[in-house]
Design a protein around this motif. Sequence first.
Motif, mmCIF file in Angstrom:
data_model
loop_
_atom_site.group_PDB
_atom_site.id
_atom_site.type_symbol
_atom_site.label_atom_id
_atom_site.label_comp_id
_atom_site.label_asym_id
_atom_site.label_seq_id
_atom_site.Cartn_x
_atom_site.Cartn_y
_atom_site.Cartn_z
ATOM 1 N N ASN A 7 19.625 42.402 54.523
ATOM 2 C CA ASN A 7 20.380 43.547 54.028
ATOM 3 C C ASN A 7 21.700 43.621 54.777
ATOM 4 O O ASN A 7 21.770 43.246 55.950
ATOM 5 C CB ASN A 7 19.612 44.860 54.249
ATOM 6 C CG ASN A 7 18.425 44.981 53.328
ATOM 7 O OD1 ASN A 7 18.522 44.717 52.140
ATOM 8 N ND2 ASN A 7 17.294 45.373 53.874
ATOM 9 N N GLY A 8 22.720 44.105 54.109
ATOM 10 C CA GLY A 8 24.005 44.218 54.768
ATOM 11 C C GLY A 8 24.894 45.261 54.140
ATOM 12 O O GLY A 8 24.649 45.712 53.014
ATOM 13 N N ARG A 9 25.880 45.645 54.881
ATOM 14 C CA ARG A 9 26.902 46.567 54.388
ATOM 15 C C ARG A 9 28.210 46.259 55.089
ATOM 16 O O ARG A 9 28.229 45.570 56.106
ATOM 17 C CB ARG A 9 26.508 48.020 54.567
ATOM 18 C CG ARG A 9 26.475 48.529 55.991
ATOM 19 C CD ARG A 9 26.582 50.057 56.066
ATOM 20 N NE ARG A 9 27.880 50.480 55.592
ATOM 21 C CZ ARG A 9 28.074 51.369 54.599
ATOM 22 N NH1 ARG A 9 27.078 51.933 54.014
ATOM 23 N NH2 ARG A 9 29.290 51.687 54.235
ATOM 24 N N SER A 10 29.274 46.775 54.527
ATOM 25 C CA SER A 10 30.594 46.598 55.134
ATOM 26 C C SER A 10 31.092 47.926 55.660
ATOM 27 O O SER A 10 30.509 48.988 55.388
ATOM 28 C CB SER A 10 31.591 46.059 54.102
ATOM 29 O OG SER A 10 31.976 47.084 53.206
ATOM 30 N N ASN A 11 32.199 47.843 56.363
ATOM 31 C CA ASN A 11 32.931 49.055 56.689
ATOM 32 C C ASN A 11 33.665 49.505 55.423
ATOM 33 O O ASN A 11 33.571 48.874 54.368
ATOM 34 C CB ASN A 11 33.910 48.802 57.845
ATOM 35 C CG ASN A 11 35.006 47.807 57.482
ATOM 36 O OD1 ASN A 11 34.814 46.918 56.646
ATOM 37 N ND2 ASN A 11 36.146 47.919 58.117
ATOM 38 N N THR A 12 34.393 50.583 55.519
ATOM 39 C CA THR A 12 35.238 51.035 54.412
ATOM 40 C C THR A 12 36.637 50.505 54.664
ATOM 41 O O THR A 12 37.165 50.621 55.776
ATOM 42 C CB THR A 12 35.251 52.573 54.328
ATOM 43 O OG1 THR A 12 33.904 53.019 54.121
ATOM 44 C CG2 THR A 12 36.123 53.062 53.190
ATOM 45 N N PHE A 13 37.220 49.891 53.647
ATOM 46 C CA PHE A 13 38.555 49.313 53.775
ATOM 47 C C PHE A 13 39.323 49.521 52.483
ATOM 48 O O PHE A 13 38.748 49.744 51.420
ATOM 49 C CB PHE A 13 38.473 47.822 54.136
ATOM 50 C CG PHE A 13 37.614 47.010 53.211
ATOM 51 C CD1 PHE A 13 38.147 46.417 52.066
ATOM 52 C CD2 PHE A 13 36.261 46.823 53.486
ATOM 53 C CE1 PHE A 13 37.346 45.666 51.218
ATOM 54 C CE2 PHE A 13 35.461 46.076 52.648
ATOM 55 C CZ PHE A 13 36.004 45.495 51.504
ATOM 56 N N LYS A 14 40.634 49.446 52.591
ATOM 57 C CA LYS A 14 41.497 49.628 51.430
ATOM 58 C C LYS A 14 41.858 48.261 50.844
ATOM 59 O O LYS A 14 42.049 47.296 51.567
ATOM 60 C CB LYS A 14 42.768 50.377 51.814
ATOM 61 C CG LYS A 14 42.534 51.843 52.168
ATOM 62 C CD LYS A 14 43.841 52.532 52.497
ATOM 63 C CE LYS A 14 43.733 53.999 52.731
ATOM 64 N NZ LYS A 14 42.532 54.568 53.202
ATOM 65 N N VAL A 15 41.937 48.221 49.512
ATOM 66 C CA VAL A 15 42.358 47.016 48.802
ATOM 67 C C VAL A 15 43.647 47.329 48.043
ATOM 68 O O VAL A 15 43.970 48.490 47.789
ATOM 69 C CB VAL A 15 41.261 46.503 47.844
ATOM 70 C CG1 VAL A 15 40.061 46.004 48.632
ATOM 71 C CG2 VAL A 15 40.845 47.559 46.840
ATOM 72 N N LYS A 16 44.375 46.270 47.691
ATOM 73 C CA LYS A 16 45.657 46.436 46.989
ATOM 74 C C LYS A 16 45.470 47.030 45.598
ATOM 75 O O LYS A 16 46.248 47.872 45.172
ATOM 76 C CB LYS A 16 46.390 45.096 46.898
ATOM 77 C CG LYS A 16 46.803 44.531 48.240
ATOM 78 C CD LYS A 16 47.506 43.200 48.068
ATOM 79 C CE LYS A 16 46.540 42.091 48.370
ATOM 80 N NZ LYS A 16 47.145 40.764 48.466
ATOM 81 N N ASP A 17 44.462 46.562 44.883
ATOM 82 C CA ASP A 17 44.226 46.968 43.504
ATOM 83 C C ASP A 17 42.718 46.957 43.287
ATOM 84 O O ASP A 17 42.110 45.888 43.173
ATOM 85 C CB ASP A 17 44.941 45.997 42.557
ATOM 86 C CG ASP A 17 44.734 46.291 41.089
ATOM 87 O OD1 ASP A 17 43.723 46.937 40.720
ATOM 88 O OD2 ASP A 17 45.578 45.852 40.295
ATOM 89 N N GLU A 18 42.108 48.138 43.229
ATOM 90 C CA GLU A 18 40.646 48.198 43.143
ATOM 91 C C GLU A 18 40.113 47.540 41.870
ATOM 92 O O GLU A 18 39.071 46.873 41.898
ATOM 93 C CB GLU A 18 40.148 49.637 43.233
ATOM 94 C CG GLU A 18 38.640 49.684 43.301
ATOM 95 C CD GLU A 18 38.060 51.065 43.497
ATOM 96 O OE1 GLU A 18 36.906 51.254 43.074
ATOM 97 O OE2 GLU A 18 38.737 51.939 44.068
ATOM 98 N N ALA A 19 40.785 47.701 40.748
ATOM 99 C CA ALA A 19 40.316 47.080 39.499
ATOM 100 C C ALA A 19 40.299 45.556 39.627
ATOM 101 O O ALA A 19 39.333 44.902 39.209
ATOM 102 C CB ALA A 19 41.188 47.517 38.330
#
Length: 127
Positions: A7-19
């Motif tokens: 099982n795994g998860r990431s931190n929260t991060f921003k992307v340039k274009d979510e779509a």
Amino acid sequence: MANLIVNGRSNTFKVKDEAAFREALSELDVVIHSSAEGVSLLTGDEGGWPNHDHEEDEPIDFLGIVSSHLAEGEVAVFVSAGWEKQRYVFGEAQAVNGAGEVIYVGTDSIYDMALKSFGIEPTRAEA
């Protein structure tokens, strides 16, 4: 034979274009969560972060895909843990930035750390 569970998860991060990010990951076994702070990922039903396309028998550059979508100044961290009954337990974390630079740490590194710090080679925590 026991099943390996991861099982795994990431931190929260921003992307340039979510779509575009969602489209890039649409064929991979990950779950994407959105919030006002950005996106975070969870491992999917297959467990672990995608690293191989079994149908095409090709490697998947999961961290490269994520890296190419990161907003400037962001770092994505992927943490996972797994086990096979009680015979083997592991954990690892990987981080990637927008330049594609990756760092990795695994729980197995504790054996070398113990040897260097205490001068004693420990037995491994596995059966």
